[in-house]
Motif scaffolding. Structure first.
Motif, PDB file in Angstrom:
ATOM      1  N   ILE A   1      -9.355  10.557  -5.891  1.00 52.92           N
ATOM      2  CA  ILE A   1      -8.124   9.767  -5.879  1.00 52.92           C
ATOM      3  C   ILE A   1      -8.405   8.344  -6.347  1.00 52.92           C
ATOM      4  O   ILE A   1      -7.669   7.775  -7.158  1.00 52.92           O
ATOM      5  CB  ILE A   1      -7.497   9.765  -4.470  1.00 52.92           C
ATOM      6  CG1 ILE A   1      -7.087  11.181  -4.056  1.00 52.92           C
ATOM      7  CG2 ILE A   1      -6.283   8.844  -4.425  1.00 52.92           C
ATOM      8  CD1 ILE A   1      -6.741  11.304  -2.578  1.00 52.92           C
ATOM      9  N   ALA A   2      -9.490   7.757  -5.838  1.00 55.09           N
ATOM     10  CA  ALA A   2      -9.857   6.400  -6.254  1.00 55.09           C
ATOM     11  C   ALA A   2     -10.128   6.347  -7.752  1.00 55.09           C
ATOM     12  O   ALA A   2      -9.729   5.397  -8.444  1.00 55.09           O
ATOM     13  CB  ALA A   2     -11.079   5.928  -5.470  1.00 55.09           C
TER      14      ALA A   2
ATOM     15  N   CYS B   1      -8.258  13.353   5.196  1.00 57.75           N
ATOM     16  CA  CYS B   1      -9.009  12.146   4.821  1.00 57.75           C
ATOM     17  C   CYS B   1     -10.498  12.323   5.041  1.00 57.75           C
ATOM     18  O   CYS B   1     -11.301  11.480   4.633  1.00 57.75           O
ATOM     19  CB  CYS B   1      -8.490  10.926   5.586  1.00 57.75           C
ATOM     20  SG  CYS B   1      -9.042  10.794   7.293  1.00 57.75           S
TER      21      CYS B   1
ATOM     22  N   VAL C   1      -9.103   3.137  -2.000  1.00 59.37           N
ATOM     23  CA  VAL C   1      -8.648   4.179  -1.088  1.00 59.37           C
ATOM     24  C   VAL C   1      -9.248   3.922   0.294  1.00 59.37           C
ATOM     25  O   VAL C   1     -10.468   3.825   0.435  1.00 59.37           O
ATOM     26  CB  VAL C   1      -9.042   5.581  -1.594  1.00 59.37           C
ATOM     27  CG1 VAL C   1      -8.768   6.644  -0.531  1.00 59.37           C
ATOM     28  CG2 VAL C   1      -8.302   5.915  -2.880  1.00 59.37           C
TER      29      VAL C   1
ATOM     30  N   ARG D   1      -3.521  -0.500  -3.124  1.00 60.70           N
ATOM     31  CA  ARG D   1      -4.260   0.214  -2.086  1.00 60.70           C
ATOM     32  C   ARG D   1      -3.565   1.527  -1.744  1.00 60.70           C
ATOM     33  O   ARG D   1      -2.338   1.615  -1.747  1.00 60.70           O
ATOM     34  CB  ARG D   1      -4.362  -0.649  -0.831  1.00 60.70           C
ATOM     35  CG  ARG D   1      -5.171  -0.045   0.299  1.00 60.70           C
ATOM     36  CD  ARG D   1      -5.098  -0.889   1.561  1.00 60.70           C
ATOM     37  NE  ARG D   1      -5.508  -2.270   1.332  1.00 60.70           N
ATOM     38  CZ  ARG D   1      -4.675  -3.303   1.317  1.00 60.70           C
ATOM     39  NH1 ARG D   1      -3.384  -3.125   1.512  1.00 60.70           N
ATOM     40  NH2 ARG D   1      -5.125  -4.516   1.100  1.00 60.70           N
ATOM     41  N   ILE D   2      -4.367   2.535  -1.422  1.00 63.52           N
ATOM     42  CA  ILE D   2      -3.853   3.814  -0.932  1.00 63.52           C
ATOM     43  C   ILE D   2      -4.486   4.086   0.424  1.00 63.52           C
ATOM     44  O   ILE D   2      -5.716   4.034   0.564  1.00 63.52           O
ATOM     45  CB  ILE D   2      -4.205   4.968  -1.895  1.00 63.52           C
ATOM     46  CG1 ILE D   2      -3.613   4.705  -3.287  1.00 63.52           C
ATOM     47  CG2 ILE D   2      -3.705   6.298  -1.351  1.00 63.52           C
ATOM     48  CD1 ILE D   2      -4.142   5.653  -4.351  1.00 63.52           C
ATOM     49  N   ASN D   3      -3.670   4.352   1.417  1.00 64.90           N
ATOM     50  CA  ASN D   3      -4.165   4.743   2.741  1.00 64.90           C
ATOM     51  C   ASN D   3      -4.060   6.251   2.885  1.00 64.90           C
ATOM     52  O   ASN D   3      -2.946   6.802   2.873  1.00 64.90           O
ATOM     53  CB  ASN D   3      -3.339   4.072   3.845  1.00 64.90           C
ATOM     54  CG  ASN D   3      -3.638   2.594   3.981  1.00 64.90           C
ATOM     55  OD1 ASN D   3      -4.723   2.202   4.397  1.00 64.90           O
ATOM     56  ND2 ASN D   3      -2.682   1.771   3.618  1.00 64.90           N
ATOM     57  N   VAL D   4      -5.189   6.930   2.987  1.00 56.82           N
ATOM     58  CA  VAL D   4      -5.194   8.370   3.218  1.00 56.82           C
ATOM     59  C   VAL D   4      -5.423   8.600   4.699  1.00 56.82           C
ATOM     60  O   VAL D   4      -6.428   8.161   5.259  1.00 56.82           O
ATOM     61  CB  VAL D   4      -6.293   9.077   2.387  1.00 56.82           C
ATOM     62  CG1 VAL D   4      -6.221  10.591   2.618  1.00 56.82           C
ATOM     63  CG2 VAL D   4      -6.141   8.764   0.910  1.00 56.82           C
TER      64      VAL D   4
ATOM     65  N   ASN E   1     -11.158  12.104  -1.707  1.00 55.26           N
ATOM     66  CA  ASN E   1     -10.903  10.660  -1.602  1.00 55.26           C
ATOM     67  C   ASN E   1     -11.445   9.925  -2.815  1.00 55.26           C
ATOM     68  O   ASN E   1     -10.784   9.044  -3.374  1.00 55.26           O
ATOM     69  CB  ASN E   1     -11.551  10.093  -0.331  1.00 55.26           C
ATOM     70  CG  ASN E   1     -10.915  10.611   0.938  1.00 55.26           C
ATOM     71  OD1 ASN E   1      -9.777  11.047   0.937  1.00 55.26           O
ATOM     72  ND2 ASN E   1     -11.660  10.556   2.030  1.00 55.26           N
TER      73      ASN E   1
ATOM     74  N   SER F   1       0.824  -1.197   0.000  1.00 55.67           N
ATOM     75  CA  SER F   1       0.000   0.000   0.000  1.00 55.67           C
ATOM     76  C   SER F   1       0.863   1.253   0.000  1.00 55.67           C
ATOM     77  O   SER F   1       1.994   1.254   0.485  1.00 55.67           O
ATOM     78  CB  SER F   1      -0.958   0.015   1.199  1.00 55.67           C
ATOM     79  OG  SER F   1      -0.247   0.205   2.392  1.00 55.67           O
TER      80      SER F   1
END
Length: 471
Positions: A414-415, A405, A422, A397-400, A411, A252
């Protein structure tokens, strides 16, 4: 033990004291005190009001006592790169000049005449930004060399607050790495670089890692507060603390979203290679001597300034709503252009950029906000593509994390632009990372893995997926 620890988390626009309480494997947070932080003009420079900030810290500590809570420990994190110098009597020699001050204009190029850019990167692994501490110190050397010679102590902002609390002076690893003066491999001050630049290396202190118990409160403060606490070094660089809170690190990418956007991955070794230099990625220190391989991108500072330019007549939520109503409008600005670092008027600067690049010029508050959010999403996508190219792998995967957030529209953007899942949260990531580092120092939590499991079990994460994927 009471299992209470107090996090002082100060960002570029606000600060907060948050009380953490560990019970039954869950971490509970209570905001004790919140206050504004802003840049002020002082002695012809843009500066931080560190005296006022320390008074706010003391106010927050006193509120704990008023609530009948006496924390076992306290830890302080702030933004990076800025510092103060003390003389032999521990008096301030300098103001806390802010990184947005123009004194560093042209200093990178001057440093490169002494130390080649490639050598500087391959030794420190740090991203080139004109406000890095190395350029701030070199700017001071040009204007006030006698101040550098008199200096007996170099302390970054959280380190100065720790000194005011304990009387002890030390530099902390995660923040020290942001100076571009620490060797990425030895993890110590690079004396060769300092000597070449003619910067007084005697003023730097031993670099201590996060989870170090620095000491306890001074006798005077114990009397003032009515109780004593251990002063613990968390990752004093706020992003270093925030990354501890990333609930999933394998496969991620994280985005620590606030005034700045920090996009990267956690790594066990520095990546000081030509490709990373080409894309201007940094290798900042993390907890347990991990590395935060990331890129620092202009973040929600732009929308904060837009809000201010409209005289705060719109809340952040209202600007998001206005942007959502402008779905047909699209213009993109380069958020990392220096013109957006501290313009006289952010709205005017965005409009000028669009005019110069022959794009539709945003006119309404909604169009301005939409332009900012579109531009941020595109800059995130570009940085993520560069990370995947360097690592030669796909990160699904991206963790904001962090306050940003909470922006559901961003968000989702970004997805959509990255076609990745996300995960948004936790919100108070920096304070959480600060608190769990204190618990690790006190033996209440034993490993970073245990800390992340505790965080994952304690806080909700919201999932966003590409809305435009078929099937």
């Amino acid at each position: 033990m009471s299992n209470y620890s107090l996090a002082v988390d100060i960002g570029a626009s606000s600060g907060r004291l948050i009380l953490g309480h560990l019970a039954n494997g869950k971490l509970n947070l209570d905001e004790i005190h919140r206050f504004e932080n802003k840049i002020v003009k002082k002695n012809e420079h843009f500066c931080w009001d560190i005296e006022a900030l320390f008074q706010e810290i003391k106010t927050g500590i006193k509120k704990c006592n008023e609530l009948g809570i006496k924390p076992d420990s306290i830890g302080i994190d702030t933004w990076a790169v800025d510092y103060v110098l003390l003389d032999e009597h521990d008096n301030l020699l300098t103001d806390a000049v802010a990184y947005r001050d123009p004194r560093t204009d042209g200093m990178m190029e001057e440093v490169f005449k002494i130390i080649p850019k490639e050598k500087l990167y391959f030794e420190t692994g740090i991203q080139f930004q004109k406000f890095n501490t190395i350029y701030q110190l070199y700017a001071l050397k040009q204007t006030s060399p006698e101040v550098l010679q008199k200096a007996k102590s170099f302390l970054m902002i959280p380190e100065y607050f720790n000194f005011l609390l304990t009387g002890k002076k030390a530099n902390e690893y995660t923040n020290a790495t942001s100076t571009q003066l620490v060797n990425a491999f030895t993890k110590k001050w690079d004396h060769e670089l300092l000597d070449k630049l003619g910067i007084n290396k005697e003023m730097f202190h031993e670099i201590l890692p996060p989870k170090t118990v620095l000491g306890t409160l001074s006798k005077e403060l114990v009397e003032e507060f009515g109780f004593d606490m251990k002063v613990v070094l968390p990752a004093t660089h706020d992003t270093g603390s925030a990354v501890i809170s990333v609930p999933e690190v394998e496969d991620s990418i994280y985005i620590s979203s606030g005034t700045w956007s920090l996009i990267g991955v956690e790594n066990r070794f520095p990546i000081c290679v030509p490709q990373a230099l080409k894309y201007n990625f940094t290798n900042e220190g993390g907890i347990d001597y991990r590395y935060r391989f990331l890129k620092n991108i202009m973040g929600l500072w732009m929308i904060q300034e837009v809000k201010r330019n409209y005289h705060d007549q719109y809340s952040f939520a209202e600007l998001v709503k206005l942007a959502e109503n402008e779905q047909q409008f699209q213009s993109i600005v380069n958020v990392d252009d220096d013109r957006f670092l501290k313009p006289d008027n952010m709205v005017d600067e965005i409009q000028k950029y669009c005019q110069e690049t022959k794009q539709p010029i945003p006119q309404t508050p909604g169009q301005i906000a939409k332009c900012v959010y579109d531009s941020l999403a595109e800059s995130y996508k570009r940085a993520i593509n560069e990370i995947e190219e360097i690592f030669e792998k796909n990160f699904p995967r991206i963790n904001v994390i962090g306050g940003g957030c909470q922006n559901e529209m961003l968000n989702q953007m970004i997805a959509n632009v990255t076609n990745k899942e996300v995960c948004a949260g936790p919100i108070e990531a920096t304070a959480i990372g600060n608190i769990v580092a204190q618990y690790m120092a006190l033996g209440e939590i034993h490993t970073i893995q245990e800390a992340r499991t505790t965080i994952k079990d304690s806080f909700e994460v919201k999932i966003y997926k590409n809305q435009y994927v078929r099937g």
